[in-house]
Design an enzyme around this catalytic site. Structure first.
Site, short mmCIF file in Angstrom:
data_model
loop_
_atom_site.label_atom_id
_atom_site.label_comp_id
_atom_site.label_asym_id
_atom_site.label_seq_id
_atom_site.Cartn_x
_atom_site.Cartn_y
_atom_site.Cartn_z
CB SER A 197 -8.15 0.99 5.89
OG SER A 197 -8.83 2.19 5.69
CB SER B 242 -8.04 3.78 2.92
OG SER B 242 -7.14 3.21 3.85
CE LYS C 113 -3.81 2.08 2.67
NZ LYS C 113 -4.66 1.93 3.88
N1 GLN Z 1 -13.01 4.41 6.49
C1 GLN Z 1 -12.37 4.86 7.69
C2 GLN Z 1 -12.00 6.31 7.56
O1 GLN Z 1 -12.34 6.90 6.60
C3 GLN Z 1 -11.19 4.02 8.02
C4 GLN Z 1 -9.99 4.32 7.23
C5 GLN Z 1 -8.80 3.50 7.64
O2 GLN Z 1 -8.93 2.47 8.31
N2 GLN Z 1 -7.62 3.96 7.25
O3 GLN Z 1 -11.37 6.87 8.39
#
Ligand code: GLN
Length: 524
Positions: free
Chosen positions: A188, A164, A89
């Site tokens: 994420s 994400s 990532k």
């Molecule tokens: N969807 C969540 C957010 O927008 C989690 C994102 C993540 O785990 N990096 O913060």
């Protein structure tokens, strides 16, 4: 060397799991160059549509593969992942290589060092394939917040892959990489794993080093594996987990040999179902698949009981105070002075001059006095141009919640609720070994469906964020398919540092079912 074995002649190398590839590599039936080339070819074939990768390091990957093959052929020792390609990532620093966090702010940033997890992969002789797309700075649940365009779900390219870590999930689902690393701050890893039909594990906070993981919310962020099976996740976690003196929040506890431990099934498993995870907002198809998966555990002799996590109804609200507060502080470093994007200074100075003249002509003394100096204007323009709308929203929310007069009411209050959420889990784990439930409220939605509605986007994290707030270990494994053929995930949660229990339970399920082996049809 071309790989061919009469039994599997119809299968291509990209169909094999990491464990299967490793076995054949060890027996010298295949080469790392052959494996790496097969995945690069697959990327060439399908990634123009999926867009899982922001960068593919073709030459670097092949050179690494060649060196590993040469060492193996010479009978020299090789690492535990020798020759296996891994996708990373783009939130993890790779020395000398672009690390963008899918942000304009870091579009041209090349870190001078490797994240500890990346260094561990190199030391294990993994082949680094490239960097995967994501929501900007890991803020989002759909991948639509990437400054470089969204990733598409390999099961239906009109749909989101989840975020994400959507690029890592899609890369594994579409057979462009056998292994990937993601990061999970509020879901994420687990959310895109569920929506793309792959296996994803968010380790306990402190299990894996965060050094070189570009910070979003430092008290919640963890790096973890995204793979085709629990076995593969165990393999990857064994390599990246462990204490790191460069990250004071990483915990100094021995790392079990997960890949070995996973072979032992669990007996007498006590599974808890949180009442709060089966209520309002849960799609009927998701609920059916999750309950069916729980019956599979019962058929193994597991006992199932209902438990309660009474404070989980506050989890979304608590997270969306704490995460933006930490983000607003972490992202203050992107000021155009140290590194990353800087606004065009010539046009900025011209802009200031034009403004100054206009105020002078108007005789506006107050206006002149209030004008930005060049440094402030540089910060302002750099951040306005470098960050996307969701990142700005989080920085504003966090700055507001931390400001004098609001700190106690928002941030401090959220910390107290976080504690209560953690205590709910402590109590639950006195009665059960694992919690099981949904990962996401629905299967993947269509691209564009929620972009104008941040609240409904935030609510998509309903079932995942409490694990981050509590710091426990949690996992998503494929457990079904919707009427439209979209993957559904089962979430398993375990007490801190019980990754081994999670992996063994996941492997038990995968030995009896084949949801994790389903493959999206990208040829259509
Ligand atoms: N969807 C969540 C957010 O927008 C989690 C994102 C993540 O785990 N990096 O913060």
């Amino acid at each position: 060397m071309e790989w061919s074995s009469p039994r599997d002649a119809a299968m291509s190398l990209t169909d094999l799991t990491a464990t299967q590839l490793l076995d054949r590599l060890r027996k010298a039936e295949i080469t790392s160059v052959g494996v790496t080339q097969a995945f690069l070819d697959r990327i060439d074939k399908v990634d123009t549509t999926i867009r899982a990768f922001l960068r593919v390091d073709r030459d670097g990957a092949l050179a690494q593969a060649e060196a590993i093959d040469a060492r193996r052929q010479a009978g020299k020792p090789v690492g535990p992942l020798a020759g296996l390609p891994v996708a990373i990532k783009d939130v993890l620093c790779t020395a000398g290589e672009p690390t963008t966090c899918a942000s304009r702010m870091l579009e041209h940033f090349r870190p001078p060092y490797d994240a500890t997890v990346v260094a561990r992969l190199r030391a294990a002789d993994a082949v680094l394939l490239g960097k995967t797309n994501m929501d900007e700075f890991a803020m989002g649940g759909s991948n639509e917040n990437s400054a470089f365009g969204p990733v598409r779900n390999p099961w239906d390219t009109d749909r989101i892959p989840g975020g994400s870590s959507g690029g890592s999930a899609a890369a594994v689902a579409a057979r462009m990489a056998p292994l990937a690393l993601g990061s999970d701050t509020g879901g994420s890893i687990r959310c895109p794993a569920a929506l793309c039909g792959v296996t994803g594990l968010k380790p306990t906070y402190g299990r894996v080093s965060r050094y070189g993981l570009v910070a979003f919310a430092s008290s919640l962020d963890q790096v973890g594996p995204m793979t085709r099976s629990a076995e593969d996740a165990a393999l990857l976690l064994s390599v990246v987990a462990g204490h790191d003196p460069a990250d004071s929040t990483s915990v100094n506890r021995p790392v079990p040999d997960y890949a070995k431990a996973i072979k032992q099934p669990l007996s007498g498993l006590r599974i808890g179902l949180a009442r709060e995870h089966f209520g309002e907002g849960l799609d009927a198809e998701v609920e059916r698949a999750v309950r069916e998966a729980i019956r599979v555990y019962e058929s193994f002799g597991a006992t199932v009981r209902e438990i309660s996590l009474p404070h989980s109804k506050y989890a979304v609200a608590t997270y969306y105070i704490i995460a933006p507060c930490e983000a607003s502080s972490n992202l203050a470093r992107y000021d155009g002075a140290h590194y990353g994007y800087r606004t065009d200074e010539k046009s900025m100075l011209a802009e200031l001059e034009t403004e100054r003249r206009a105020l002078e002509v108007a005789g506006d003394r107050d206006g002149l006095e209030a004008m930005d100096n060049a440094l402030i204007r540089m910060y302002r323009r750099t951040r306005a141009e470098g960050f996307g709308p969701e990142v700005k929203r989080r920085v504003m929310l966090g700055t507001y919640a931390l400001s004098a007069g609001y700190y106690d009411a928002y941030y401090l209050k959220a910390l107290k609720v976080r504690r209560l959420i953690r205590e709910d889990f402590d109590k639950a784990f006195e009665q059960v070994d694992l919690l099981a439930g949904p990962v996401t409220p629905t299967p993947a939605f269509k691209l564009g469906d929620k972009v104008d509605d941040p609240l409904s986007m935030y609510l998509f994290d309903l079932f995942t964020i409490s694990a981050n707030l509590a710091g426990i270990a949690a996992m998503s494994i494929p457990c079904g398919s919707s009427g439209q053929g979209l993957p559904i995930g089962l979430q398993l949660q375990a007490p801190p540092f019980e990754e081994e229990r999670l992996l063994r339970a996941a492997r038990m399920y995968q030995s009896a079912t084949n949801w994790h082996t389903m493959e999206p049809d990208l040829e259509k």
